[in-house]
Design a protein around this motif. Structure first.
Motif, PDB file in Angstrom:
ATOM      1  N   SER A 333       3.361  -0.602   5.348  1.00 42.54           N
ATOM      2  CA  SER A 333       3.916   0.536   4.624  1.00 42.54           C
ATOM      3  C   SER A 333       2.774   1.343   4.029  1.00 42.54           C
ATOM      4  N   ALA A 334       3.054   2.609   3.827  1.00 46.25           N
ATOM      5  CA  ALA A 334       2.054   3.501   3.233  1.00 46.25           C
ATOM      6  C   ALA A 334       2.762   4.513   2.350  1.00 46.25           C
ATOM      7  N   THR A 335       2.193   4.758   1.187  1.00 46.51           N
ATOM      8  CA  THR A 335       2.736   5.759   0.270  1.00 46.51           C
ATOM      9  C   THR A 335       1.630   6.733  -0.105  1.00 46.51           C
ATOM     10  N   LEU A 336       1.877   7.995   0.162  1.00 55.27           N
ATOM     11  CA  LEU A 336       0.943   9.060  -0.205  1.00 55.27           C
ATOM     12  C   LEU A 336       1.485   9.763  -1.439  1.00 55.27           C
ATOM     13  N   GLN A 337       0.731   9.703  -2.512  1.00 57.00           N
ATOM     14  CA  GLN A 337       1.122  10.326  -3.771  1.00 57.00           C
ATOM     15  C   GLN A 337       0.315  11.602  -3.974  1.00 57.00           C
ATOM     16  N   THR A 338       1.029  12.694  -4.158  1.00 60.00           N
ATOM     17  CA  THR A 338       0.372  13.978  -4.362  1.00 60.00           C
ATOM     18  C   THR A 338       0.893  14.608  -5.648  1.00 60.00           C
ATOM     19  N   ILE A 339      -0.025  14.940  -6.546  1.00 65.60           N
ATOM     20  CA  ILE A 339       0.324  15.617  -7.797  1.00 65.60           C
ATOM     21  C   ILE A 339      -0.049  17.081  -7.637  1.00 65.60           C
TER      22      ILE A 339
END
Length: 782
Positions: A333-339
């Protein structure tokens, strides 16, 4: 789905390569034998996901982590306040404190509490959370049977189970059974959410959401060695390493767990997981998680007859010693967090996993007239149905499951007029597939056989959800949300068996049928802070669970009118703390089902034909939890706490439903639902002295429960039906931490009084709870 797997791995690795331009060969030349550069790593991941070759997996991960460890190019300054937190889906965004805007009751067990409990399975931990009833199956917790608020606990199919926010069930929509359960030994905590907050997750939104939490990469280097040994050849050994190198944090964990015979079961498991966090920019972070699990056990469905249980000397006899279960699970799994800016955040999660479950089980019969008997007989042959006649043949129930999904989630904090608000919204695209075969072997220990069943089941789902929290003022917050689920499924039967004139025949077929459904699931909740430390909450939401594909389409291709499971769930409660020595939560709940699905599958002790529409049921009750810090209350130097959780529950069929019993028709309106005790309570007192010595005593009480729709009290001869009597068990754990070190020793005794009790009468006979169990362990952190 092969191209889909490759597409996912390529997307993930493209993000990795943005940060790391150098090839693996720069730091570890031998790795070029496997894959010369990161561009070709998707081939390795495809092998890993589809074929589960352990050697390639381990070698590849080691090579990649070596590369990661040496790549310390620091383009961006690390934010030390957040560097240890992985970007991942959370069911409880604030894991400490009052949860004063959380829509629904909540339960959390942290790592410190788990260390004080020294659990041998996750079942011990979930019993410490209100509303949760756990039924032991094999004694080791390898297959968790968890029910919430009176729901049937069989295979935890009515609960959404996640690990770090990602589903773990075989197929979350079509087959939500928990044949694989994350091992508690490597967890940093668990959390349970009930109420309208479930609408942010799904597809199961009925009982609650259970989330296993693993350790995130630490800021500073941390190593851990944990070892426990106990009765029956029990061994649990954990190795972990975590550190942050420049813009990269990693946490690697390996767990080996085995037992010659723990209760009914001997098992051998290997569990490897890796979490890697990449700081891509000041406003962008990527988290990747890889996992591999392998299990070999002698798990079986067969249990004791009533006469065997009454004899009291065959509680844990291996009636089918050649039964064997093999499970392999690979996940990524991969989670890309962008603010984007301070108030707007996007988390996009991609996940994929495969599970192979091959189960060899010996055939048996309740009559002496069956064919191909082996001569081995259990029980009392003088009682009709009181004996088990083993047959010299077996069946291999081989299944493989593939799951792939992507889910973007948006979080936006904004103001409207003078009100502050928080919007959470997202969508999910999800594909799942199941491959099932049955092979009949001609001996009890045959390793293969004739294929008599072969089929493929496919599900495609699309969902969208939105929830808005409006802070009317500092005291009042209103949560309103809605979830839409659209699910399309089909069943393709390639080969099956049938009977003509008592003769069993096998034929190749091309039966293909399916259906689809769409559901709108609204929910609303309110939180009122009556004081700084005390909150009232209430909520109403629509519960939903899709039908299992195998049960919704018959072996002949007929589409049954098997409805989705739906309910209206209501709760009202209060939580908070007084003077820092008492924390509490009290919740009144009601779940009103327009149609509850009642399992009659083999795992639930039924005929193996699946599930049926059970009609209307009503679940009502109260949950009470408190933590009293007596050390603070009485101002003592000894840290002394008393934690209790109690659930009083009444789950009944509240509409006319008629069942034919012989020549008689019986109305079961007013009857209790199966495996729903009226009460269950766990209470623990923990004392810790200043010089490092601590002790915890835990008591558990479980009320009586029925095992069938008719609420039969007297036990049947085969042991599968009959009332389960109330029972209580006591555990004790002593632990000692050497002063000025991070070395802890512990000694635990489970079921200290050696209570003998029946925990279940299914799948196919009586299961006795584990006897007294002694373990010792050491936990070293450095």
């Amino acid at each position: 789905m092969r191209s889909a797997w490759c597409g996912l791995s390529t997307t993930i690795l493209a993000a990795i390569q943005t940060t790391y331009v150098s090839g693996i060969s720069d730091f570890f030349p031998d790795c070029t034998i496997i894959f010369p550069d990161l561009k070709n790593m998707h081939t390795f991941l495809e092998i890993f996901l589809l074929h589960e070759e352990t050697n390639y997996f381990l070698i590849g991960i080691v090579c990649y982590l070596v590369n990661t460890s040496f790549a310390q190019q620091t383009t961006w300054k690390i934010d030390t306040a957040n560097s240890i937190e992985m970007p991942q889906i959370k069911i409880i965004s604030k894991r400490n404190g009052l949860f004063n805007t959380l829509p629904g009751s909540v339960g959390v067990v942290n790592q410190a509490e788990m260390l004080q409990t020294a659990p041998i399975s996750g079942n011990e931990i979930f019993k410490r959370i209100t509303g949760i009833h756990v039924v032991e199956e094999e004694g080791a917790g390898l297959r968790m049977n968890l029910g919430i608020r009176g729901l049937d606990p069989d295979r935890s199919r009515s609960v959404l189970v996640l690990e770090d926010g990602v589903p773990v069930a075989l197929n979350p929509y079509g087959e939500p059974e928990l044949y694989y359960t994350p091992l508690i030994d490597r967890m940093a905590g668990v959390e349970v959410l009930k109420g309208s907050g479930q609408l942010l997750f799904g597809p199961q939104t009925i009982g609650g959401v259970v989330n296993f939490i693993t350790k995130d990469p630490p800021l500073n280097t941390q190593r851990r060695i944990k070892l426990s040994v106990g009765n029956g050849g029990y061994l649990s050994g954990l190795l972990s390493y975590g550190a942050t190198y420049g813009n990269v944090g990693l946490q690697v964990t390996y767990l080996h767990k085995q037992a010659n015979q723990l209760g009914y079961t001997g098992f051998n498991t290997h569990d490897f997981s890796t979490k890697i966090k990449f700081k891509l920019s000041p406003k962008s972070t990527l988290g990747i998680k890889l996992g591999y699990y392998a299990e070999e056990s002698n798990s079986t469905y067969i249990g004791l007859t009533q006469s065997m249980y009454d004899a009291a000397d065959q509680d844990f006899v291996l009636m089918a010693p050649d039964d064997k279960l093999l499970i392999k699970r690979s996940s990524i799994s991969a989670t890309l967090q962008t603010i984007f800016f301070e108030k707007l955040q996007l988390n996009t999660t991609m996940y994929a996993y495969t599970t192979a479950r091959n189960w060899q089980r010996q055939d048996f019969s309740s009559t002496s007239s069956s064919s191909n008997l082996s001569g081995v007989v259990w029980g009392d042959t003088s009682i009709v149905g009181g004996a088990v006649f083993m047959r010299n043949q077996n069946a291999h129930r081989n299944r493989a499951f593939e799951v792939l999904g992507v889910e973007p989630r948006l979080k936006y904090n904004y103001a409207i007029y003078s009100f502050n608000a928080e919007l959470q919204a997202g969508a999910r695209l999800h594909i799942e597939k199941a491959f099932e075969q049955r092979l009949n072997g001609k001996k009890s220990d045959a390793s293969s056989g004739e294929m008599v069943e072969d089929e493929i089941r496919t599900g495609k789902a699309a969902s969208a959800f939105v929830q808005n929290t409006l802070h009317v003022n500092r005291q009042v917050a209103i949560n309103a949300g809605v979830r839409v689920e659209h699910y399309t499924y089909d069943r393709n039967i390639l080969r099956n068996s049938f009977s003509i004139g008592g003769t069993s025949l096998v034929r190749d077929t091309n039966i293909h049928a399916g259906n689809q459904l769409t559901s709108l699931l609204p929910g609303i909740g309110i939180n009122v802070n009556v004081s700084k430390n005390n909150t009232l909450f209430a909520g109403l939401h629509r519960g939903f669970a899709p039908p299992r594909v195998k049960d919704a389409v018959s072996n002949q291709g007929e589409v049954y009118a098997l409805d989705a499971e739906q309910s209206w769930n209501t709760e009202i409660g209060t939580r908070g703390h007084f003077n820092h020595f008492l924390e509490y939560e009290i919740t009144l709940f009601s779940m009103n089902f327009s149609n509850q699905i009642i399992p009659v599958s083999e795992s639930s002790g039924g005929t193996g034909t699946g599930l049926v529409n059970g009609g209307q049921t009503l679940h009502q009750g109260i949950e009470i939890a408190y933590l009293l810090d007596m050390g603070k209350l009485f101002h003592t130097k000894t840290k002394l706490t008393w934690k209790t959780n109690m659930t009083l529950n009444n789950a009944v069929f509240n509409q006319d439903r008629f069942i034919k019993v012989g020549a008689e028709v019986v109305n079961i309106k007013g009857n209790k639902t199966p495996y729903a005790p009226d009460y269950y309570l766990t209470s623990a007192i923990n004392a810790m002295l200043k010089f490092g010595l601590g002790a915890q005593i835990t008591a558990q009480w479980v009320g009586a429960q029925y095992t069938d729709l008719l609420n039969t009290t007297l036990p049947s001869a085969d042991g599968r039906i009959g009332k389960l009597q109330a029972y209580q068990i006591f555990d004790v754990n002593l632990y000692y931490t050497i002063p000025k070190t991070k070395v802890t020793f512990n000694t635990a005794v489970k079921n200290m009084t050696n209570e003998r009790f029946i925990t279940s009468r299914r799948p196919q006979g009586i299961r006795v709870g584990n006897p007294r169990f002694l373990s010792v362990g050491v936990d070293v952190n450095f």
